[in-house]
Design an enzyme around this catalytic site. Structure first.
Site, short mmCIF file in Angstrom:
data_model
loop_
_atom_site.label_atom_id
_atom_site.label_comp_id
_atom_site.label_asym_id
_atom_site.label_seq_id
_atom_site.Cartn_x
_atom_site.Cartn_y
_atom_site.Cartn_z
N GLY A 1 35.03 51.06 49.99
CA GLY A 1 33.81 51.03 50.80
C GLY A 1 33.36 49.60 51.03
N ARG B 1 40.39 53.14 52.45
CA ARG B 1 40.69 53.73 51.13
C ARG B 1 42.14 54.20 51.25
NH1 ARG B 1 35.61 54.11 48.73
NH2 ARG B 1 33.89 54.57 50.14
N ASP C 1 35.87 49.83 42.02
CA ASP C 1 36.67 50.42 40.97
C ASP C 1 38.11 50.77 41.38
OD1 ASP C 1 36.63 51.44 38.44
OD2 ASP C 1 36.30 53.50 39.14
N THR D 1 31.10 46.13 45.85
CA THR D 1 30.70 47.53 46.06
C THR D 1 29.19 47.62 45.90
OG1 THR D 1 30.72 49.75 45.11
CG2 THR D 1 31.34 47.99 43.63
N ASP E 1 27.70 50.03 44.70
CA ASP E 1 27.39 50.97 43.61
C ASP E 1 26.94 50.34 42.30
OD1 ASP E 1 28.06 52.95 45.36
OD2 ASP E 1 29.98 53.46 44.43
N ASP F 1 28.74 49.74 39.74
CA ASP F 1 29.27 50.66 38.73
C ASP F 1 30.37 50.06 37.86
OD1 ASP F 1 31.08 50.46 40.78
OD2 ASP F 1 31.48 52.59 40.96
N ARG G 1 27.72 58.22 43.49
CA ARG G 1 28.30 59.52 43.10
C ARG G 1 28.29 59.70 41.59
NH1 ARG G 1 33.48 59.07 46.91
NH2 ARG G 1 33.06 56.94 46.29
O1 F6P Z 1 31.66 53.29 46.84
C1 F6P Z 1 30.71 52.97 47.80
C2 F6P Z 1 30.13 54.21 48.43
O2 F6P Z 1 29.19 53.78 49.39
C3 F6P Z 1 29.50 55.22 47.49
O3 F6P Z 1 28.21 54.88 47.07
C4 F6P Z 1 29.55 56.46 48.33
O4 F6P Z 1 29.53 57.60 47.52
C5 F6P Z 1 30.84 56.32 49.07
O5 F6P Z 1 31.13 54.96 49.12
C6 F6P Z 1 30.84 56.89 50.46
O6 F6P Z 1 32.12 56.79 50.95
P1 F6P Z 1 32.52 56.92 52.48
O7 F6P Z 1 32.05 55.68 53.18
O8 F6P Z 1 33.98 57.03 52.45
O9 F6P Z 1 31.80 58.13 53.00
#
Ligand code: F6P
Length: 320
Positions: A11, A72, A103, A126, A128, A130, A172
């Site tokens: 992300g 991803r 991560d 990120t 997050d 995390d 998440r």
């Molecule tokens: O890891 C970053 C993040 O923004 C999370 O907070 C979220 O759950 C996820 O990516 C959303 O992913 P996508 O952009 O693939 O919908």
């Protein structure tokens, strides 16, 4: 080291562009050639490399997103994908790699270092927050500020109508975005994956605050628990106050990075290149107690994120 590669993966996060700039400029400073890899590990597997000149990173420090784009990449989890990635690096004589991501991206970096001997440096990018080994990840501060901006606006309308606002933020598995935006916005309640939901306590807390003269309530919920819509529905069945859900969504991943993220980007990017220039690989850079640090990337990805329960209790004591 004469030639290094750089990619953003997973992300996107505000500050990634500033980190790209810092890596490219630092690399050039040390006399290296820097290659940008488009679309993260997918671009590495598909050989999508572009030489990054000094001016290629002009005028990007202020923008969200990532100039190199991101993805991803499931193929990087397979041995076949990993071998293709390493073949691209060998083909172009790239001796070291900087990976900006979260991560999952760090796990790819770990494989490259551990199994294929590619000196790799991870920059935590990120929203997050995390990753346990670093106090802050790149993009977290800006994402929280974006949430604050939305919550400020919601508070205006919720107070006018004496409503309860349920605001869904990202996260998440990690409740940090909810925790920090909850405390900084003066929300009364936060709901995070790390703490079991207690609906009765939430309803009593709303009732107490109304009895104490409050005209509205803000509840910040992390997406990993449930959606704002689901939560609002459950809450509405237990209260006579009018409840409204709002999901901030991907808005919190974009926008111009705040000072905190630009400063992290500059320092993380520079540190990553200085490590490679000293012939050191397989490290993750971060910030601990206000100091830029680096540690073994394998150890960094193995650490389990610890939730800050003290901050969570602080919120309960000051928001009522
Ligand atoms: O890891 C970053 C993040 O923004 C999370 O907070 C979220 O759950 C996820 O990516 C959303 O992913 P996508 O952009 O693939 O919908």
């Amino acid at each position: 080291m004469k030639r290094i590669g750089l990619l953003t993966s997973g992300g996107d996060a505000p500050g990634m562009n500033a980190a790209i700039r810092a890596v490219v400029r630092s690399g050039i400073y040390f006399g290296m050639e820097v290659y940008g890899i488009e679309r993260g590990y997918a671009g590495l597997i598909e050989d999508k490399l572009i030489p990054m000149e000094m001016r290629s990173v002009s005028n990007i420090v202020q923008f969200g997103g990532t100039k190199l784009r991101t993805a991803r990449c499931m193929e990087m989890l397979t041995e076949e994908g990993q071998k293709k990635a390493v073949a691209t690096l060998e083909k172009h004589g790239i001796e070291g790699l900087v990976v900006i991501g979260g991560d999952g991206s760090f796990r790819g970096a770990r494989v490259l270092s551990e199994q294929y001997g590619v000196p790799t440096i991870g920059i935590p990018g990120t929203i997050d927050n995390d990753l346990e080994y670093t106090d802050y990840t790149l993009g977290f501060d800006t994402a929280v500020n974006t949430c604050l901006d939305t919550i400020n606006k919601l508070r205006d309308t919720m107070t006018s109508h004496e409503r309860v606002s349920v605001v869904e933020v990202m996260g998440r598995h990690c409740g940090d975005i909810a925790l920090y935006s909850g405390i900084a916005s003066g929300a009364e309640i936060i709901v995070v994956p790390e703490v079991a939901v207690n609906m009765e306590e939430i309803v009593s807390s709303i009732n107490r605050s109304r009895a104490n003269g409050k005209h509205s309530n803000i509840i910040v919920i992390a997406e990993g628990v449930m959606s704002a819509e689901q939560f609002a529905k459950q809450l509405q069945s237990l209260t006579t106050y009018s409840v409204r859900p709002t999901c901030i969504g991907h808005v919190q991943r974009g926008g111009s990075p705040m000072m905190a993220d630009r400063m992290l980007a500059a320092q993380f990017g520079n540190k990553a290149v200085r490590l490679l220039n000293d012939g050191i690989g397989n490290r993750a850079v971060g910030i601990k107690d206000n100091k830029i640090i680096d540690m073994d990337i394998i150890e960094a990805v193995s650490m389990k994120k610890v939730f800050n329960y003290e901050l969570y209790e602080t919120l309960k004591m000051i928001s009522m």
